[in-house]
Design an enzyme around this catalytic site. Structure first.
Site, mmCIF file in Angstrom:
data_model
loop_
_atom_site.group_PDB
_atom_site.id
_atom_site.type_symbol
_atom_site.label_atom_id
_atom_site.label_comp_id
_atom_site.label_asym_id
_atom_site.label_seq_id
_atom_site.Cartn_x
_atom_site.Cartn_y
_atom_site.Cartn_z
ATOM 1 N N ASN A 83 6.175 -4.097 13.850
ATOM 2 C CA ASN A 83 4.938 -3.318 13.785
ATOM 3 C C ASN A 83 3.942 -3.998 14.723
ATOM 4 O OD1 ASN A 83 2.700 -1.861 13.140
ATOM 5 N ND2 ASN A 83 2.665 -2.398 10.962
ATOM 6 N N ARG A 142 7.658 0.650 14.329
ATOM 7 C CA ARG A 142 6.679 1.583 13.770
ATOM 8 C C ARG A 142 5.826 2.100 14.929
ATOM 9 N NH1 ARG A 142 2.139 0.312 9.149
ATOM 10 N NH2 ARG A 142 1.507 2.475 8.936
ATOM 11 N N HIS A 168 0.196 7.387 7.499
ATOM 12 C CA HIS A 168 0.846 6.723 6.353
ATOM 13 C C HIS A 168 2.145 7.442 5.994
ATOM 14 C CE1 HIS A 168 -3.363 5.306 4.859
ATOM 15 N NE2 HIS A 168 -2.804 4.353 5.596
ATOM 16 N N ARG A 195 -13.903 3.397 6.703
ATOM 17 C CA ARG A 195 -13.932 4.732 7.328
ATOM 18 C C ARG A 195 -14.578 5.742 6.399
ATOM 19 N NH1 ARG A 195 -7.782 4.574 8.345
ATOM 20 N NH2 ARG A 195 -7.587 2.987 9.964
ATOM 21 N N ASN A 236 -2.626 -2.310 -7.375
ATOM 22 C CA ASN A 236 -3.268 -3.436 -8.073
ATOM 23 C C ASN A 236 -4.534 -3.123 -8.853
ATOM 24 O OD1 ASN A 236 -1.589 -5.743 -7.122
ATOM 25 N ND2 ASN A 236 -2.219 -4.941 -5.134
ATOM 26 N N GLU A 273 7.321 0.250 3.623
ATOM 27 C CA GLU A 273 7.494 0.975 4.884
ATOM 28 C C GLU A 273 8.574 0.332 5.741
ATOM 29 O OE1 GLU A 273 3.222 2.285 6.200
ATOM 30 O OE2 GLU A 273 3.094 0.690 4.735
HETATM 31 P P1 AMP Z 1 -3.328 -2.469 2.010
HETATM 32 O O1 AMP Z 1 -4.120 -1.796 3.095
HETATM 33 O O2 AMP Z 1 -2.344 -1.595 1.350
HETATM 34 O O3 AMP Z 1 -2.762 -3.799 2.436
HETATM 35 O O4 AMP Z 1 -4.396 -2.820 0.853
HETATM 36 C C1 AMP Z 1 -5.363 -3.814 1.045
HETATM 37 C C2 AMP Z 1 -6.449 -3.636 0.026
HETATM 38 O O5 AMP Z 1 -5.901 -3.686 -1.301
HETATM 39 C C3 AMP Z 1 -7.474 -4.776 0.052
HETATM 40 O O6 AMP Z 1 -8.460 -4.528 0.986
HETATM 41 C C4 AMP Z 1 -8.020 -4.707 -1.352
HETATM 42 O O7 AMP Z 1 -9.120 -3.838 -1.335
HETATM 43 C C5 AMP Z 1 -6.938 -4.075 -2.194
HETATM 44 N N1 AMP Z 1 -6.416 -4.999 -3.211
HETATM 45 C C6 AMP Z 1 -5.438 -5.908 -3.085
HETATM 46 N N2 AMP Z 1 -5.249 -6.574 -4.252
HETATM 47 C C7 AMP Z 1 -6.122 -6.061 -5.156
HETATM 48 C C8 AMP Z 1 -6.417 -6.313 -6.520
HETATM 49 N N3 AMP Z 1 -5.776 -7.232 -7.229
HETATM 50 N N4 AMP Z 1 -7.396 -5.562 -7.093
HETATM 51 C C9 AMP Z 1 -8.060 -4.626 -6.396
HETATM 52 N N5 AMP Z 1 -7.809 -4.343 -5.105
HETATM 53 C C10 AMP Z 1 -6.869 -5.050 -4.477
#
Ligand code: AMP
Length: 398
Positions: A7, A91, A180, A239, A333, A384
């Site tokens: 990626n 990707r 996505h 965004r 999460n 992914e």
């Molecule tokens: P991603 O773009 O899928 O990698 O998601 C990243 C985002 O997941 C981070 O910016 C956080 O806002 C959110 N995140 C990760 N861990 C947690 C958690 N334990 N509780 C709330 N939000 C989380």
């Protein structure tokens, strides 16, 4: 079969070496600051070896060479030499209207990805650098491109058209593509397996730093919330998501912003960061809201309301729903976000076990709806890279 999944960003390159026979990740890592002083590679193997090294990487070709070197390192490596890698899956963000299914890369495909640069001006050039870097260092190894826009290409025309003069579509390919895609495809596939029904109607909520909701029937995308670019749809980390398009010219005038300025305003300064003034990270928002920060709470409420609204809209588009899936950093999460989104959906047949939602393990596939719930609600960690590896193997195994 061992597949290297790449990626590539403009100055970074994430990699995973996947053993498809065991559906497992053998090693993974990232090269950062490519072409910038202070380039760095990090590496972690499934055996537990870790490695971080500052090393000059002028370009993506240097980065791939470093990746291969560490993968085949006699002490911490996981392969003897490059010949153990059967194929590489890349990707690629935007395939326009011509490229959607995973495809073996040749000169014609490279040219077609290049032709899509106006649609993906930040990502497609970086993806191409990753592909060309790999081709230079791994001659003769088959390469496959997997497109983020591929999933959305199943949408009906009436679902992807914008109500603009038709020439905008005909001449400039202005339409909704969605992003996505590999994530929505992976978690939808898992949901269909968990339901034991390949024809089910599924709504998938990929909630992360970038967020989108999608809906599908029998594994084919019916609609998806991102559009020509990933700016449309839900509010995200930074965004803006959906808004009155007239805001663009209004704010350009009021804030004296040029094209680049408004682009930056809507992509980098908006979303939950813009509303809260606190952070784009949902962990920070939850903490601030718990400490009484009203704007952090407002950002969370605005986000959850919008996800709920998309679920309602997509249930209507599908004519009912069999399963709702949460995935990505926030979806997997943030239990508070899931609770807020899912409460009040009983009218749809959604009956969630909110106690379990609050205590269920992280990082695992779980069903958070009650056994009696008509609509199943799953949390499914996205993967992914595994999807790209499978697509790559399917095209190259022969
Ligand atoms: P991603 O773009 O899928 O990698 O998601 C990243 C985002 O997941 C981070 O910016 C956080 O806002 C959110 N995140 C990760 N861990 C947690 C958690 N334990 N509780 C709330 N939000 C989380």
């Amino acid at each position: 079969m061992k597949i290297l999944v790449i990626n590539a960003g403009s100055s970074s390159l994430k990699y995973q070496l996947i053993d498809l026979d065991h559906s497992s990740v053998i090693a993974k890592g990232i090269c950062e600051r490519i072409g910038i002083p202070g380039s760095m590679i990090s590496y972690k193997s499934a055996k537990g070896d870790k490695y971080e090294k500052q090393q000059d990487m002028k370009n993506h070709e240097d980065a791939i060479a470093m990746v291969l070197e560490v993968l085949a390192d006699p002490e911490i490596g996981v392969i003897k030499n490059m010949s153990e890698i059967d194929a590489v899956g890349h990707r690629v963000l935007h395939g326009g209207e011509k490229l959607y299914d995973p495809i073996l890369i040749d000169d014609e495909v490279l040219k077609a990805i290049e032709d899509c640069i106006p649609l993906g001006p930040l990502h497609n050039p970086a993806n191409l650098m990753g592909i060309r870097g790999c081709m230079a260092v791994m001659p003769g190894v088959p390469m496959v491109a997997v497109f983020d826009t591929g999933w959305g290409m199943a949408m009906e025309k009436s679902h992807y058209m914008y109500a603009l003069p038709y020439e905008a579509y005909e001449n400039y390919k202005v339409r909704r593509y969605g992003f996505h895609g590999t994530s929505h495809r992976y978690v939808t596939g898992r949901a269909l397996e968990l339901l034991g029904n390949p024809n089910a109607k599924v709504i998938t909520c990929h909630l992360g730093n970038g967020s989108s909701v999608s809906c599908s029937k029998a594994g084919k995308c019916v609609d998806t919330s991102m559009g020509l670019t990933p700016l449309e749809g839900l509010p995200m980390g930074t965004r803006c998501g959906d808004m009155d398009p007239a805001i663009v010219t209004y704010l350009m005038e009021r804030l004296n912003l040029d094209k680049k300025g408004i682009d930056n305003y809507l992509n980098k300064k908006s979303g939950v960061l813009g509303i809260s003034g606190v952070s784009s990270d949902f962990r920070d928002l939850e903490e601030a809201a718990n400490n009484g920060n009203e704007r952090a709470q407002l950002a969370l409420d605005t986000f959850c309301y919008k996800v709920k609204k998309y679920i309602g809209a997509y249930a209507a588009a599908l004519g009912g729903v069999d399963a709702i899936v949460f995935t990505a950093g926030v979806g997997e999460n943030d239990r508070g976000v899931r609770e807020k989104v899912l409460s009040g959906l009983e009218y749809l047949g959604v009956d969630v076990d909110f106690d379990f939602n609050n205590s269920c393990p992280r990082g695992e596939e779980v069903e958070i709806s009650k056994p009696t719930s008509r609509v199943k609600v799953f949390v499914i960690p996205t993967d992914e890279e595994m999807m790209i590896a499978r697509d790559t193997a399917a095209l190259t195994a022969k």
